[in-house]
Write a protein that holds these residues in place. Sequence first.
Motif, PDB file in Angstrom:
ATOM      1  N   GLY A 185       0.790  -1.219   0.000  1.00  0.00           N
ATOM      2  CA  GLY A 185       0.000   0.000   0.000  1.00  0.00           C
ATOM      3  C   GLY A 185       0.820   1.266   0.000  1.00  0.00           C
ATOM      4  O   GLY A 185       0.268   2.367   0.104  1.00  0.00           O
ATOM      5  N   CYS A 186       2.154   1.131  -0.137  1.00  0.00           N
ATOM      6  CA  CYS A 186       3.036   2.294  -0.085  1.00  0.00           C
ATOM      7  C   CYS A 186       3.875   2.415  -1.360  1.00  0.00           C
ATOM      8  O   CYS A 186       4.103   1.429  -2.064  1.00  0.00           O
ATOM      9  N   ALA A 187       4.312   3.626  -1.648  1.00  0.00           N
ATOM     10  CA  ALA A 187       5.226   3.904  -2.756  1.00  0.00           C
ATOM     11  C   ALA A 187       6.583   4.285  -2.181  1.00  0.00           C
ATOM     12  O   ALA A 187       6.668   4.854  -1.086  1.00  0.00           O
ATOM     13  N   VAL A 188       7.653   3.981  -2.925  1.00  0.00           N
ATOM     14  CA  VAL A 188       9.021   4.219  -2.461  1.00  0.00           C
ATOM     15  C   VAL A 188       9.755   5.125  -3.446  1.00  0.00           C
ATOM     16  O   VAL A 188       9.637   4.956  -4.664  1.00  0.00           O
ATOM     17  N   ARG A 189      10.528   6.079  -2.899  1.00  0.00           N
ATOM     18  CA  ARG A 189      11.403   6.916  -3.731  1.00  0.00           C
ATOM     19  C   ARG A 189      12.755   7.019  -3.040  1.00  0.00           C
ATOM     20  O   ARG A 189      12.843   7.164  -1.820  1.00  0.00           O
ATOM     21  N   PHE A 190      13.807   6.946  -3.847  1.00  0.00           N
ATOM     22  CA  PHE A 190      15.166   7.011  -3.304  1.00  0.00           C
ATOM     23  C   PHE A 190      15.488   8.442  -2.896  1.00  0.00           C
ATOM     24  O   PHE A 190      15.254   9.391  -3.648  1.00  0.00           O
ATOM     25  N   LEU A 191      16.045   8.611  -1.690  1.00  0.00           N
ATOM     26  CA  LEU A 191      16.410   9.928  -1.182  1.00  0.00           C
ATOM     27  C   LEU A 191      17.879  10.252  -1.421  1.00  0.00           C
ATOM     28  O   LEU A 191      18.238  11.354  -1.805  1.00  0.00           O
ATOM     29  N   GLY A 192      18.751   9.298  -1.147  1.00  0.00           N
ATOM     30  CA  GLY A 192      20.183   9.530  -1.219  1.00  0.00           C
ATOM     31  C   GLY A 192      20.881   8.671  -0.185  1.00  0.00           C
ATOM     32  O   GLY A 192      20.265   7.786   0.423  1.00  0.00           O
ATOM     33  N   ARG A 193      22.146   8.946   0.031  1.00  0.00           N
ATOM     34  CA  ARG A 193      22.939   8.149   0.971  1.00  0.00           C
ATOM     35  C   ARG A 193      23.503   9.030   2.073  1.00  0.00           C
ATOM     36  O   ARG A 193      24.055  10.098   1.799  1.00  0.00           O
ATOM     37  N   LEU A 201      -1.829   7.509  -1.355  1.00  0.00           N
ATOM     38  CA  LEU A 201      -3.067   8.266  -1.175  1.00  0.00           C
ATOM     39  C   LEU A 201      -3.003   9.528  -2.020  1.00  0.00           C
ATOM     40  O   LEU A 201      -1.947  10.142  -2.163  1.00  0.00           O
ATOM     41  N   ASP A 202      -4.136   9.907  -2.564  1.00  0.00           N
ATOM     42  CA  ASP A 202      -4.222  11.174  -3.286  1.00  0.00           C
ATOM     43  C   ASP A 202      -4.460  12.280  -2.263  1.00  0.00           C
ATOM     44  O   ASP A 202      -5.535  12.866  -2.183  1.00  0.00           O
ATOM     45  N   SER A 203      -3.420  12.543  -1.450  1.00  0.00           N
ATOM     46  CA  SER A 203      -3.520  13.523  -0.371  1.00  0.00           C
ATOM     47  C   SER A 203      -2.617  14.706  -0.690  1.00  0.00           C
ATOM     48  O   SER A 203      -1.386  14.562  -0.723  1.00  0.00           O
ATOM     49  N   PRO A 204      -3.191  15.886  -0.951  1.00  0.00           N
ATOM     50  CA  PRO A 204      -2.361  17.056  -1.254  1.00  0.00           C
ATOM     51  C   PRO A 204      -1.366  17.372  -0.147  1.00  0.00           C
ATOM     52  O   PRO A 204      -0.220  17.749  -0.423  1.00  0.00           O
ATOM     53  N   ALA A 205      -1.774  17.232   1.109  1.00  0.00           N
ATOM     54  CA  ALA A 205      -0.874  17.552   2.220  1.00  0.00           C
ATOM     55  C   ALA A 205       0.329  16.619   2.229  1.00  0.00           C
ATOM     56  O   ALA A 205       1.480  17.054   2.368  1.00  0.00           O
ATOM     57  N   LEU A 206       0.072  15.323   2.072  1.00  0.00           N
ATOM     58  CA  LEU A 206       1.162  14.352   2.082  1.00  0.00           C
ATOM     59  C   LEU A 206       2.072  14.552   0.876  1.00  0.00           C
ATOM     60  O   LEU A 206       3.302  14.424   0.982  1.00  0.00           O
ATOM     61  N   ALA A 207       1.511  14.881  -0.278  1.00  0.00           N
ATOM     62  CA  ALA A 207       2.316  15.128  -1.469  1.00  0.00           C
ATOM     63  C   ALA A 207       3.214  16.345  -1.289  1.00  0.00           C
ATOM     64  O   ALA A 207       4.386  16.344  -1.708  1.00  0.00           O
TER      65      ALA A 207
END
Length: 302
Positions: free
Chosen positions: A161-169, A280-286
Amino acid sequence: MTTEDAADLPLDQVRTLLAVVDEGTFDAAAAALHVTPSAVSQRVKALEQRTGRVLLLRTKPVRPTESGAVLVRLARQVARLQRDAHAELGLSGAAGEPTRISVAVNADSLATWFLGALTELPAGPGLCFELRREDEAHTAALLREGVVMAAVTSSPEPVPGCAVRFLGRMRYQPCAAPEFAARHLAGPLRETLGAAPVVVFDRRDDFQDAFARRLGRGGASTARHYVPTSEGFVEAVAAGLGWGMVPEPQARPLLRAGRLVDFAPDLSVDVPLHWQQWKLDSPALATVAEAVLAAARRELSR
């Protein structure tokens, strides 16, 4: 539980389950919901009967089972979407009520770059944050349990239920106070490091032991100091209590000032960090996610 049952979970029962988990006891949940403890118990039992699963461990505080965590996460997501919809529609009660975003973040990110991301968000009462400090290897568990909406984690594997994006090291440097290094680390590290006192974050912290094992040691010394804050950890190393793996942003000024030395500059360790959040299509979280990603691009190694 059948597909038909899953699609027809009474929201009052699901919200009651969430209240019990958040408040810790049935009595406290009853007070928060302005109902009787008996009503809370009946709703939870009805939900357990409907799903055919035990949802709560009746401990103190109450804890969700694996099945219960699924419904707790559902309850938080529904609440988040409802608040966003109220705000967008301008319904009464939305004005003045802040949007709360819960995030799990490791102590070193919290002490170095993460708070800077939050300060770049629009000022005002619209957003407030509940930050849960947890080791980056364990933050995903808080997402899985529905405790938080997003997390800084070392895991690239998405929680369901979650999406992942790489931040860095985040780079860590093996550091010690100059006097400590001269006293305890003079000579080949393979021979000296295992006997030198060490600073660790807490009893789950395996970072220093893993570094020692890279050198062919069985682990770091059993002479260890436990300092469970990022700032306190670094200060303990700079004060000469022991050696430790210090985040590069915190090490840099202390190295320049001569309070620390990097005793193995070719053996720094990079820890990959990822941002996981609910789908989630949540503007605040985005909005929060974009600010975090922008700060990570500036502050972390790519």
